[in-house]
Write a protein that holds these residues in place. Sequence first.
Motif, PDB file in Angstrom:
ATOM      1  N   MET A   1     -15.012  36.770  11.569  1.00 40.16           N
ATOM      2  CA  MET A   1     -16.110  35.900  11.869  1.00 40.16           C
ATOM      3  C   MET A   1     -17.533  36.612  12.193  1.00 40.16           C
ATOM      4  SD  MET A   1     -14.091  33.183  14.014  1.00 40.16           S
ATOM      5  CE  MET A   1     -15.550  32.204  14.710  1.00 40.16           C
ATOM      6  N   GLU A   2     -17.342  37.588  13.255  1.00 42.87           N
ATOM      7  CA  GLU A   2     -18.507  38.370  13.534  1.00 42.87           C
ATOM      8  C   GLU A   2     -19.208  39.098  12.306  1.00 42.87           C
ATOM      9  OE1 GLU A   2     -17.877  41.884  15.952  1.00 42.87           O
ATOM     10  OE2 GLU A   2     -19.818  41.651  16.962  1.00 42.87           O
ATOM     11  N   LEU A   3     -18.479  39.629  11.369  1.00 43.29           N
ATOM     12  CA  LEU A   3     -18.917  40.232  10.359  1.00 43.29           C
ATOM     13  C   LEU A   3     -19.762  39.282   9.397  1.00 43.29           C
ATOM     14  CD1 LEU A   3     -15.950  42.572   9.498  1.00 43.29           C
ATOM     15  CD2 LEU A   3     -18.293  43.347  10.411  1.00 43.29           C
ATOM     16  N   ILE A   4     -18.906  38.042   9.189  1.00 42.36           N
ATOM     17  CA  ILE A   4     -19.615  37.233   8.336  1.00 42.36           C
ATOM     18  C   ILE A   4     -20.966  36.823   8.978  1.00 42.36           C
ATOM     19  CG2 ILE A   4     -19.453  34.636   7.384  1.00 42.36           C
ATOM     20  CD1 ILE A   4     -16.419  35.426   7.013  1.00 42.36           C
ATOM     21  N   ALA A   5     -20.731  36.572  10.052  1.00 46.98           N
ATOM     22  CA  ALA A   5     -22.137  35.794  10.741  1.00 46.98           C
ATOM     23  C   ALA A   5     -23.151  36.837  10.709  1.00 46.98           C
ATOM     24  CB  ALA A   5     -22.019  35.676  12.197  1.00 46.98           C
ATOM     25  N   ARG A   6     -22.963  38.426  11.122  1.00 47.56           N
ATOM     26  CA  ARG A   6     -24.067  39.206  11.020  1.00 47.56           C
ATOM     27  C   ARG A   6     -24.556  39.799   9.694  1.00 47.56           C
ATOM     28  NH1 ARG A   6     -22.464  44.421  14.539  1.00 47.56           N
ATOM     29  NH2 ARG A   6     -22.474  42.739  15.982  1.00 47.56           N
ATOM     30  N   PHE A   7     -23.745  39.869   8.787  1.00 43.88           N
ATOM     31  CA  PHE A   7     -23.803  40.348   7.421  1.00 43.88           C
ATOM     32  C   PHE A   7     -24.294  39.041   6.372  1.00 43.88           C
ATOM     33  CE2 PHE A   7     -21.936  44.063   9.597  1.00 43.88           C
ATOM     34  CZ  PHE A   7     -22.958  44.558   9.855  1.00 43.88           C
ATOM     35  N   VAL A   8     -23.828  38.078   6.724  1.00 37.20           N
ATOM     36  CA  VAL A   8     -23.837  36.968   5.343  1.00 37.20           C
ATOM     37  C   VAL A   8     -24.617  35.853   6.111  1.00 37.20           C
ATOM     38  CG1 VAL A   8     -22.535  35.741   3.849  1.00 37.20           C
ATOM     39  CG2 VAL A   8     -21.681  37.647   4.683  1.00 37.20           C
ATOM     40  N   ILE A   9     -24.357  35.194   7.101  1.00 37.33           N
ATOM     41  CA  ILE A   9     -24.905  33.934   7.604  1.00 37.33           C
ATOM     42  C   ILE A   9     -26.158  34.236   8.040  1.00 37.33           C
ATOM     43  CG2 ILE A   9     -24.865  32.041   9.105  1.00 37.33           C
ATOM     44  CD1 ILE A   9     -21.692  32.224   8.986  1.00 37.33           C
ATOM     45  N   VAL A  10     -26.481  35.169   8.710  1.00 31.59           N
ATOM     46  CA  VAL A  10     -28.165  35.454   9.433  1.00 31.59           C
ATOM     47  C   VAL A  10     -28.754  35.850   8.357  1.00 31.59           C
ATOM     48  CG1 VAL A  10     -29.422  36.887  10.774  1.00 31.59           C
ATOM     49  CG2 VAL A  10     -27.214  35.930  11.692  1.00 31.59           C
ATOM     50  N   PRO A  11     -28.580  36.650   7.390  1.00 26.88           N
ATOM     51  CA  PRO A  11     -29.550  37.164   6.157  1.00 26.88           C
ATOM     52  C   PRO A  11     -29.673  35.972   5.331  1.00 26.88           C
ATOM     53  CG  PRO A  11     -27.851  38.759   6.481  1.00 26.88           C
ATOM     54  CD  PRO A  11     -27.383  37.911   7.218  1.00 26.88           C
ATOM     55  N   LEU A  12     -28.710  35.241   5.089  1.00 26.30           N
ATOM     56  CA  LEU A  12     -28.753  33.889   4.192  1.00 26.30           C
ATOM     57  C   LEU A  12     -29.799  32.875   4.881  1.00 26.30           C
ATOM     58  CD1 LEU A  12     -25.367  33.558   2.343  1.00 26.30           C
ATOM     59  CD2 LEU A  12     -27.436  34.149   1.530  1.00 26.30           C
ATOM     60  N   ALA A  13     -29.828  32.764   6.175  1.00 24.34           N
ATOM     61  CA  ALA A  13     -30.674  31.787   7.013  1.00 24.34           C
ATOM     62  C   ALA A  13     -32.094  32.218   6.616  1.00 24.34           C
ATOM     63  CB  ALA A  13     -29.873  31.736   8.394  1.00 24.34           C
ATOM     64  N   PHE A  14     -32.222  33.458   6.956  1.00 18.75           N
ATOM     65  CA  PHE A  14     -33.717  34.048   6.761  1.00 18.75           C
ATOM     66  C   PHE A  14     -34.093  33.837   5.345  1.00 18.75           C
ATOM     67  CE2 PHE A  14     -33.006  35.544  11.220  1.00 18.75           C
ATOM     68  CZ  PHE A  14     -34.051  35.193  11.839  1.00 18.75           C
ATOM     69  N   ALA A  15     -33.156  34.298   4.563  1.00 22.08           N
ATOM     70  CA  ALA A  15     -33.825  34.202   3.105  1.00 22.08           C
ATOM     71  C   ALA A  15     -33.975  32.834   2.713  1.00 22.08           C
ATOM     72  CB  ALA A  15     -32.307  34.864   2.387  1.00 22.08           C
ATOM     73  N   SER A  16     -33.167  31.888   3.252  1.00 22.85           N
ATOM     74  CA  SER A  16     -33.595  30.264   2.721  1.00 22.85           C
ATOM     75  C   SER A  16     -34.593  29.870   3.259  1.00 22.85           C
ATOM     76  CB  SER A  16     -32.344  29.736   3.563  1.00 22.85           C
ATOM     77  OG  SER A  16     -32.479  28.247   3.106  1.00 22.85           O
ATOM     78  N   LEU A  17     -34.849  30.338   4.493  1.00 17.20           N
ATOM     79  CA  LEU A  17     -36.072  29.954   5.433  1.00 17.20           C
ATOM     80  C   LEU A  17     -37.071  30.354   4.660  1.00 17.20           C
ATOM     81  CD1 LEU A  17     -37.002  28.279   7.788  1.00 17.20           C
ATOM     82  CD2 LEU A  17     -36.749  30.252   9.118  1.00 17.20           C
ATOM     83  N   LEU A  18     -37.476  31.585   4.342  1.00 21.01           N
ATOM     84  CA  LEU A  18     -38.597  32.486   3.928  1.00 21.01           C
ATOM     85  C   LEU A  18     -38.667  32.062   2.476  1.00 21.01           C
ATOM     86  CD1 LEU A  18     -40.372  34.914   4.515  1.00 21.01           C
ATOM     87  CD2 LEU A  18     -38.932  36.324   3.314  1.00 21.01           C
ATOM     88  N   VAL A  19     -37.703  32.081   1.508  1.00 23.35           N
ATOM     89  CA  VAL A  19     -37.873  31.468   0.253  1.00 23.35           C
ATOM     90  C   VAL A  19     -38.539  29.892   0.311  1.00 23.35           C
ATOM     91  CG1 VAL A  19     -36.985  31.255  -2.229  1.00 23.35           C
ATOM     92  CG2 VAL A  19     -36.319  33.299  -0.666  1.00 23.35           C
ATOM     93  N   GLY A  20     -37.945  29.248   0.984  1.00 21.24           N
ATOM     94  CA  GLY A  20     -38.382  27.826   1.105  1.00 21.24           C
ATOM     95  C   GLY A  20     -39.905  27.596   1.578  1.00 21.24           C
ATOM     96  N   LEU A  21     -40.153  28.480   2.402  1.00 22.41           N
ATOM     97  CA  LEU A  21     -41.762  28.622   2.704  1.00 22.41           C
ATOM     98  C   LEU A  21     -42.712  28.786   1.541  1.00 22.41           C
ATOM     99  CD1 LEU A  21     -41.317  30.340   6.414  1.00 22.41           C
ATOM    100  CD2 LEU A  21     -42.408  28.017   5.818  1.00 22.41           C
ATOM    101  N   ILE A  22     -42.011  30.070   1.082  1.00 20.74           N
ATOM    102  CA  ILE A  22     -42.861  30.650  -0.118  1.00 20.74           C
ATOM    103  C   ILE A  22     -43.080  29.466  -1.234  1.00 20.74           C
ATOM    104  CG2 ILE A  22     -42.799  32.284  -2.087  1.00 20.74           C
ATOM    105  CD1 ILE A  22     -41.836  34.322   0.015  1.00 20.74           C
ATOM    106  N   GLN A  23     -41.849  28.960  -1.430  1.00 22.61           N
ATOM    107  CA  GLN A  23     -41.738  27.724  -2.609  1.00 22.61           C
ATOM    108  C   GLN A  23     -42.534  26.789  -2.392  1.00 22.61           C
ATOM    109  OE1 GLN A  23     -38.070  26.378  -3.188  1.00 22.61           O
ATOM    110  NE2 GLN A  23     -38.517  25.594  -5.186  1.00 22.61           N
ATOM    111  N   SER A  24     -42.653  26.455  -0.996  1.00 19.73           N
ATOM    112  CA  SER A  24     -43.442  24.872  -0.723  1.00 19.73           C
ATOM    113  C   SER A  24     -44.773  25.099  -0.863  1.00 19.73           C
ATOM    114  CB  SER A  24     -42.888  24.130   0.714  1.00 19.73           C
ATOM    115  OG  SER A  24     -43.093  25.242   1.661  1.00 19.73           O
ATOM    116  N   LEU A  25     -45.292  26.386  -0.251  1.00 13.16           N
ATOM    117  CA  LEU A  25     -46.507  26.786  -0.174  1.00 13.16           C
ATOM    118  C   LEU A  25     -47.200  27.160  -1.609  1.00 13.16           C
ATOM    119  CD1 LEU A  25     -46.701  28.655   3.117  1.00 13.16           C
ATOM    120  CD2 LEU A  25     -47.592  26.621   2.945  1.00 13.16           C
ATOM    121  N   GLY A  26     -46.316  27.605  -2.362  1.00 10.29           N
ATOM    122  CA  GLY A  26     -46.923  27.858  -3.760  1.00 10.29           C
ATOM    123  C   GLY A  26     -46.531  26.828  -4.919  1.00 10.29           C
TER     124      GLY A  26
END
Lengths: 181, 57
Positions: free
Chosen positions: A52-77
Motif C-alpha cells: 500500500m505504501e509503495l502503491i500510494a507513493r509511486f502510483v497514486i500520488v503521481p497519477l493524482a498530480f498528472a490527472s490534475l495537471l493535464v486536466g488544467l491544461i486541457q480545460s484552459l486549452g
Amino acid sequence: MMMAPGLRKFALTAHIISSVGLLGAIAGFLALAVTGLTSPNDQTVHAAYLAMELIARFVIVPLAFASLLVGLIQSLGTPWGLFRHYWVLVKLLLTVFATIVLLVKMPLIGYAAHLSAETILSRADLRATGIQLVIHASGGLLVLLVPAILSVYKPPGMTRYGWRKQHEQAALSQPVFEQHA
Amino acid sequence: MADPRSYPGAPRWVKMSAIVVGVLVLLLFIRIHMGGGHNTPFAGGLDHHQKPESGHR
C-alpha cells in the motif's frame, strides 16, 4: 490559447489514462487495505501495508498530480474553460480535494507500513490505522467516481463567469452591420 | 418580461449537490466535535511506536 486538434486529442488521452489509472490504483489500494485489516496472517498483513505504501507513493500520488495537471491544461486549452461550466469546476474541486486528503494521509500510510514491519504486531494500533485507511480509500474512490461520471454526462449549466464570457464572444462575433441594424 | 441575456442561475443538479455536500460536512463536523475525536489513527500507540510526523491531532 486554444490547442491544436492533435494536441487536444493527446491531452484528452493523457487525462483519461491518468484519471482512470488513478481510480484503478485506489481500488487496488482499497483491496490491500481490507486485506491488511482482516487477514489473521502477520506476513500477509505486513505485505499488504508495504504494498500500500509503495502503491500510494509511486502510483497514486503521481497519477493524482498528472490527472490534475493535464486536466488544467486541457480545460484552459479548449473552449470548455476552467470556470465556465459547473461540471468542469466541480471536477476540479473534487480532484483538488482528493489530492489534498491523499497528501495529508500519506504519513498514516507510512505509519501502517512501519507498524506492520515490527516483530511483534501491535494489532490494536494497526487495526485503528487500518480502519482509517479503508475509510479514506473508500471515500477517495467514491469522490473520484464523480468526476469520471461528470466527464461522460457533461451536465449542462454555465457559471456566471461562463455566461458573461459567452455573451461577450457572441457580441464580438456578430458582424458590424448587424450591430448597427 | 425577464431579459433573455440575464444569468439564469445555477442548474438544479448543482444546487442539489451543494445541499448534499453541506449536509455531509455538517455531519462530519458534528461527529468530530461530539465524540468521534477519540478514535484517531495514532491513539494509544504514541508511547510505543515512532510517529512519522510531529503534529498532534
